[in-house]
Design an enzyme around this catalytic site. Sequence first.
Site: not given
Length: 311
Positions: A166, A257
Amino acid sequence: MTFGPELALAPAMSEALKRWLDSERSTRDRSDHTITAYQGDLLAFLAFIGQHRGEPALPGNLADLDQTDMRAFAASERARGFGARSLARRLSAVRSFIRWLSDREGFEASKVLNSRGPRYTRSLPRPLAPAQARNLLDMAAEGHETPWVAARDLAVLTLLYGSGLRISEALNLNGRDWPFPEALLIRGKGGRERQVPVLPVARRAIEDYLALCPWPRLADEALFRGVRGGRVGANIIASAMRLARERLGLPQTATPHALRHSFATHLLAAGGDLRTIQELLGHASLSTTQVYTGVDDAHLLAVYRAAHPRA
């Protein structure tokens, strides 16, 4: 606990909400972002209940809530523009709070706890194709006029794609974390720790960045620095990726992402098993990882329909 001028809670309710949020943070290791979201969910609910019932929301009178009240709250939130997924999360937070409160106040909460949230279809991740990911990284390497900043952006994006991190996990790395071991220990959502491999190409990208970076590498300071020396923000990396995707004509779904989605999808397409991918991504549940099988199936069907003469 101060919630702002828009909602003044009774002291007893304010204290109950504070204790529940503290419990969620400590016993379930919720992130600050999640705690803030839960607080907003409950403040909206308690404000609605106060208006809906014409009396301040108190721990005691929440025992009288039923499914009619929950449906009225859901309808109110729908009218305010909440989508099914956001509403489902909000109702889940409310039920969790009511369950916690009922255990401590000794009332029966089954009417509220049995209420159902809206059904929604979980959207599939939108990964990049392997060639698109490579082109995007190449473009990011040329995306800033200051060489060390361009090298930093490339290093971060390469780490996201190469290790499935992430963006917050990558940007939270400190100087003491470098040089990386063969498997990098990452503390992710919910405090869950996992080990992720670091590809040689990512190591080289970080080495190039550190060689150019004007700021010294300090153990307690950020590994990836902003132009003023502080920890670089996720919005800066997102801007770099937006510029690269615009130059390549990629869709708006090509976000940082999406590189994590691409990592998982490309591993699955190459024969990786779901359990391993679950561990690499740090998902608590295999069902979260299984969404990537839908991406792969969708790709297979698209190829079939485009290539088969009778499709």
